[in-house]
Design a protein around this motif. Structure first.
Motif, mmCIF file in Angstrom:
data_model
loop_
_atom_site.group_PDB
_atom_site.id
_atom_site.type_symbol
_atom_site.label_atom_id
_atom_site.label_comp_id
_atom_site.label_asym_id
_atom_site.label_seq_id
_atom_site.Cartn_x
_atom_site.Cartn_y
_atom_site.Cartn_z
ATOM 1 N N SER A 145 -18.371 45.413 -1.452
ATOM 2 C CA SER A 145 -18.868 45.485 -0.082
ATOM 3 C C SER A 145 -19.823 44.318 0.103
ATOM 4 C CB SER A 145 -19.570 46.818 0.181
ATOM 5 O OG SER A 145 -20.675 46.981 -0.699
ATOM 6 N N TYR A 146 -20.266 44.085 1.339
ATOM 7 C CA TYR A 146 -21.136 42.945 1.568
ATOM 8 C C TYR A 146 -21.962 43.145 2.833
ATOM 9 C CZ TYR A 146 -17.892 41.437 5.236
ATOM 10 O OH TYR A 146 -17.127 41.373 6.366
ATOM 11 N N TYR A 147 -23.039 42.371 2.927
ATOM 12 C CA TYR A 147 -23.748 42.259 4.203
ATOM 13 C C TYR A 147 -23.852 40.781 4.547
ATOM 14 C CZ TYR A 147 -28.214 40.888 1.991
ATOM 15 O OH TYR A 147 -29.199 40.230 1.306
ATOM 16 N N LEU A 148 -24.047 40.508 5.835
ATOM 17 C CA LEU A 148 -24.095 39.137 6.325
ATOM 18 C C LEU A 148 -25.426 38.851 7.010
ATOM 19 C CD1 LEU A 148 -20.555 38.919 8.005
ATOM 20 C CD2 LEU A 148 -21.187 38.073 5.747
ATOM 21 N N LYS A 149 -25.931 37.649 6.799
ATOM 22 C CA LYS A 149 -27.096 37.152 7.510
ATOM 23 C C LYS A 149 -26.726 35.809 8.137
ATOM 24 C CE LYS A 149 -29.816 40.535 6.229
ATOM 25 N NZ LYS A 149 -30.327 41.531 7.185
ATOM 26 N N GLN A 202 -23.375 35.560 2.765
ATOM 27 C CA GLN A 202 -22.724 36.792 2.340
ATOM 28 C C GLN A 202 -23.334 37.261 1.024
ATOM 29 O OE1 GLN A 202 -18.628 35.087 2.394
ATOM 30 N NE2 GLN A 202 -18.094 37.015 3.376
ATOM 31 N N CYS A 203 -23.860 38.468 1.007
ATOM 32 C CA CYS A 203 -24.301 39.079 -0.240
ATOM 33 C C CYS A 203 -23.241 40.113 -0.615
ATOM 34 C CB CYS A 203 -25.663 39.734 -0.082
ATOM 35 S SG CYS A 203 -26.378 40.251 -1.663
ATOM 36 N N ILE A 204 -22.491 39.829 -1.671
ATOM 37 C CA ILE A 204 -21.344 40.639 -2.046
ATOM 38 C C ILE A 204 -21.707 41.531 -3.229
ATOM 39 C CG2 ILE A 204 -18.929 40.575 -2.781
ATOM 40 C CD1 ILE A 204 -18.797 37.744 -1.583
ATOM 41 N N THR A 258 -24.132 35.983 -4.127
ATOM 42 C CA THR A 258 -24.458 35.472 -2.798
ATOM 43 C C THR A 258 -23.666 34.199 -2.526
ATOM 44 O OG1 THR A 258 -26.698 36.376 -2.925
ATOM 45 C CG2 THR A 258 -26.293 34.700 -1.268
ATOM 46 N N VAL A 259 -22.972 34.183 -1.391
ATOM 47 C CA VAL A 259 -22.175 33.029 -0.989
ATOM 48 C C VAL A 259 -22.732 32.497 0.335
ATOM 49 C CG1 VAL A 259 -19.885 32.174 -0.370
ATOM 50 C CG2 VAL A 259 -20.131 33.946 -2.131
ATOM 51 N N VAL A 260 -23.059 31.200 0.379
ATOM 52 C CA VAL A 260 -23.614 30.580 1.574
ATOM 53 C C VAL A 260 -22.551 29.682 2.209
ATOM 54 C CG1 VAL A 260 -25.440 29.137 2.521
ATOM 55 C CG2 VAL A 260 -25.909 30.612 0.558
ATOM 56 N N ASN A 261 -22.184 29.995 3.445
ATOM 57 C CA ASN A 261 -21.191 29.226 4.181
ATOM 58 C C ASN A 261 -21.873 28.499 5.333
ATOM 59 O OD1 ASN A 261 -18.665 30.674 2.930
ATOM 60 N ND2 ASN A 261 -20.014 32.314 3.671
ATOM 61 N N THR A 307 -19.038 25.519 1.471
ATOM 62 C CA THR A 307 -19.887 26.436 0.718
ATOM 63 C C THR A 307 -21.010 25.672 0.044
ATOM 64 O OG1 THR A 307 -18.031 27.925 0.309
ATOM 65 C CG2 THR A 307 -19.943 28.146 -1.132
ATOM 66 N N VAL A 308 -22.242 26.194 0.168
ATOM 67 C CA VAL A 308 -23.416 25.602 -0.469
ATOM 68 C C VAL A 308 -23.773 26.441 -1.685
ATOM 69 C CG1 VAL A 308 -25.827 24.953 -0.179
ATOM 70 C CG2 VAL A 308 -24.246 24.708 1.726
#
Length: 358
Positions: A134-138, A156-158, A168-171, A182-183
């Protein structure tokens, strides 16, 4: 061209229908930038607007000045949503130079200029989720002046529900290239506020040490020019323990609204000064309020004041459906107006910036 700079944006839009030469002149990047600079710094804030979202997902717009003057009547004007399927589950990510970034669970992200009534749906983004995750988005939306580029950040924190770990994936979306990248090396823990606050080329979020608490530990910034991260300390006297705080913008400075959790009847307002090598905090005043309002303020959707109003020491708190004004000279917090059926709000400046031109 000088004579056109003083013409309101909506009036200039009528000129583009006259002929192709008029269209080229009004649409030129030089005029658009010069016109934006003049209108954004208008001391009367006559080009600033407040946009509210209603229960149907559409929007209503008000001029900003009347909100600071109770003797003036505040009028709301209807504005159709740029979303194909507008719902109340549409969030305003932020506004920069007249562009508004919207997020919807159904249609994802859209850049929109309500003044010229043009919008652009962004391409899809993000890491694909594995089974059991699951994930949340900021979110964050800002402007990279060095590259003349508008950028959207989605974090995205997955969570791996089986293993209990997270990634954590930063787009980052670039309007200039119309693409995502992606950073790597996100240096934070759990981001609390969404969206991030944009100040002077950087996006800011508050960090929590724990995902299920508001135990703030730092503020983190993303520089949109070189896409690097930086950790910032909270004000020294912020205190210890699980204290909620709200990031905002006062004039051209990042601000922090810190409710006093012990007393519950006031909140401190701090502003940050960043010299590049050193960050300092200054408490500019304390807002006195009822104990019940303290928790409400923490969820303020807009804690902001344009530079053109800062000489009066007033801060605008938009807690839809209530609009409140804090007067720094009298230390009084008053209800300026109230609009039923309003669920979100944002301040923007009227501009000719065209988000459909890459």
């Amino acid at each position: 061209m000088q004579s056109l700079l003083k013409v309101p944006s909506k009036s200039l839009l009528k000129f583009v229908c006259v002929s192709k030469p008029w269209l080229r002149q009004v649409s030129s990047r030089k005029l658009v930038k010069s016109h934006l600079k003049l209108t954004a710094n208008d001391k009367e804030c006559s080009h600033h607007r407040v946009i509210f979202q209603d229960s149907t997902g559409n929007f209503k717009v008000s001029r900003l000045p009347p909100l600071f003057h109770k003797e003036q009547r505040t009028e709301l004007f209807d504005m159709d949503s740029p979303m194909e399927n507008p719902t109340v589950y549409t969030w305003i990510v932020g506004s920069v130079n007249g562009l508004i970034c919207l997020y919807s669970k159904i249609e994802e992200l859209v850049l929109w200029n309500p003044t010229i009534r043009k919008s652009k749906k962004l391409p899809t983004f993000g890491a694909k989720l594995r089974t059991g995750c699951s994930y949340y988005l900021k979110y964050g939306f800002g402007y990279d002046e060095s590259h003349d580029d508008y950028k959207v950040a989605v974090i995205q924190c997955i969570f791996d529900e089986n293993g209990g770990s997270y990634d954590t994936v930063v787009n980052i979306y670039s309007m200039r290239t119309d693409s995502w990248r992606t950073v790597d090396k996100f240096p934070g823990n759990f981001l609390v506020n969404s969206p991030g606050k944009f100040v002077d080329g950087k996006l800011y979020w508050a960090l929590s040490a724990d995902i299920d608490t508001f135990n703030m530990c730092n503020i983190i910034s993303l520089d949109l020019e070189d896409e690097t991260w930086r950790r910032l300390e909270l004000p020294a006297s912020y205190g210890e323990g699980s204290y909620p705080l709200t990031l905002g913008v006062v004039g051209s400075d990042l601000s922090v609204l810190c409710p006093n959790c012990h007393e519950g009847t006031n909140s401190d307002v701090w502003i940050m000064k960043d010299s590049g090598s050193k960050v300092s905090w200054a408490k500019i005043f304390t807002i006195d309020h009822s104990k019940d309002l303290g928790e409400f303020i923490f969820f303020s959707s807009v804690f902001s004041i344009p530079s053109c109003q800062s000489n009066k020491g007033e801060i605008l708190l938009l807690l839809p459906p209530i609009i409140m004004i804090y007067d720094g000279s009298t230390r009084q917090l008053e209800v300026a107006d109230q609009f039923e059926e309003c669920y979100a709000a944002e301040i923007y400046v009227e501009s000719l910036v065209d988000n459909t031109i890459i």
